[in-house]
Design a protein around this motif. Structure first.
Motif, mmCIF file in Angstrom:
data_model
loop_
_atom_site.group_PDB
_atom_site.id
_atom_site.type_symbol
_atom_site.label_atom_id
_atom_site.label_comp_id
_atom_site.label_asym_id
_atom_site.label_seq_id
_atom_site.Cartn_x
_atom_site.Cartn_y
_atom_site.Cartn_z
ATOM 1 N N ALA A 1 22.153 19.738 16.987
ATOM 2 C CA ALA A 1 23.609 19.867 16.882
ATOM 3 C C ALA A 1 23.981 20.761 15.703
ATOM 4 C CB ALA A 1 24.246 18.485 16.729
ATOM 5 N N PRO B 1 24.381 22.985 23.874
ATOM 6 C CA PRO B 1 25.267 22.902 22.715
ATOM 7 C C PRO B 1 26.084 24.179 22.530
ATOM 8 C CG PRO B 1 22.962 23.079 22.024
ATOM 9 C CD PRO B 1 22.979 23.045 23.513
ATOM 10 N N HIS C 1 31.335 24.018 17.673
ATOM 11 C CA HIS C 1 32.543 23.200 17.537
ATOM 12 C C HIS C 1 32.595 22.004 18.476
ATOM 13 C CE1 HIS C 1 33.883 26.313 14.872
ATOM 14 N NE2 HIS C 1 33.809 27.199 15.835
ATOM 15 N N GLN C 2 31.485 21.683 19.137
ATOM 16 C CA GLN C 2 31.464 20.450 19.927
ATOM 17 C C GLN C 2 31.286 19.271 18.982
ATOM 18 O OE1 GLN C 2 28.120 21.095 22.588
ATOM 19 N NE2 GLN C 2 29.474 21.529 24.307
ATOM 20 N N CYS D 1 27.445 22.279 15.919
ATOM 21 C CA CYS D 1 28.084 21.059 16.423
ATOM 22 C C CYS D 1 28.050 19.986 15.330
ATOM 23 C CB CYS D 1 27.348 20.515 17.644
ATOM 24 S SG CYS D 1 27.252 21.653 19.031
ATOM 25 N N ARG D 2 28.813 18.936 15.566
ATOM 26 C CA ARG D 2 28.825 17.785 14.670
ATOM 27 C C ARG D 2 28.362 16.587 15.487
ATOM 28 N NH1 ARG D 2 34.380 15.080 12.806
ATOM 29 N NH2 ARG D 2 33.554 13.375 11.566
ATOM 30 N N TRP E 1 29.442 15.729 19.112
ATOM 31 C CA TRP E 1 28.524 14.867 19.839
ATOM 32 C C TRP E 1 28.661 13.465 19.266
ATOM 33 C CZ3 TRP E 1 23.123 17.552 20.670
ATOM 34 C CH2 TRP E 1 23.306 18.753 21.353
#
Length: 117
Positions: A66, A35, A38-39, A71-72, A41
């Protein structure tokens, strides 16, 4: 100087049942992704027709991982039997759920539909 951050989308497409065995496979796929902040998923559940309580574990663990990494994680194309499990466990209020993959990237035009909070 202008900096732009490209959105990196990581797409998971489990198939069949997310039970003990299917959940383990999904967990392994998610664990294989490193991870990065700013990714996005996306778990596309188009081809998932069944989920039991053991299948919820990789979803919740994935969401936690996440979020801890910036991440989101979102779900899309949730089929009726899976949606029922998410509703019964009230996880439908924890996950962001979109009707289709394309809807994830469609801005909300009607401001009255936006969630405030």
């Amino acid at each position: 100087m202008t900096l732009t951050q490209e959105l990196q989308v990581i797409l998971f497409k489990p198939q069949g049942s997310i039970d003990l065995q299917g959940g383990k496979a999904l967990s392994e796929q998610m664990a294989a992704v490193v991870p990065q902040a700013h990714q996005l998923w996306v778990i596309d559940l188009t081809k998932v027709n069944f989920m039991d309580s053991s299948g919820l574990v990789p979803l919740v663990k994935g969401l936690k991982a996440a979020r801890q990494s910036g991440c989101r994680l979102v779900l899309c194309n949730v089929q009726a039997p899976v949606r029922l499990i998410l509703e019964l466990t009230q996880l439908d209020t924890v996950f962001e759920i979109f009707p289709t993959y394309e809807d994830i990237f469609t801005p909300i035009k009607d401001k009255s539909l936006m969630l405030v909070g």
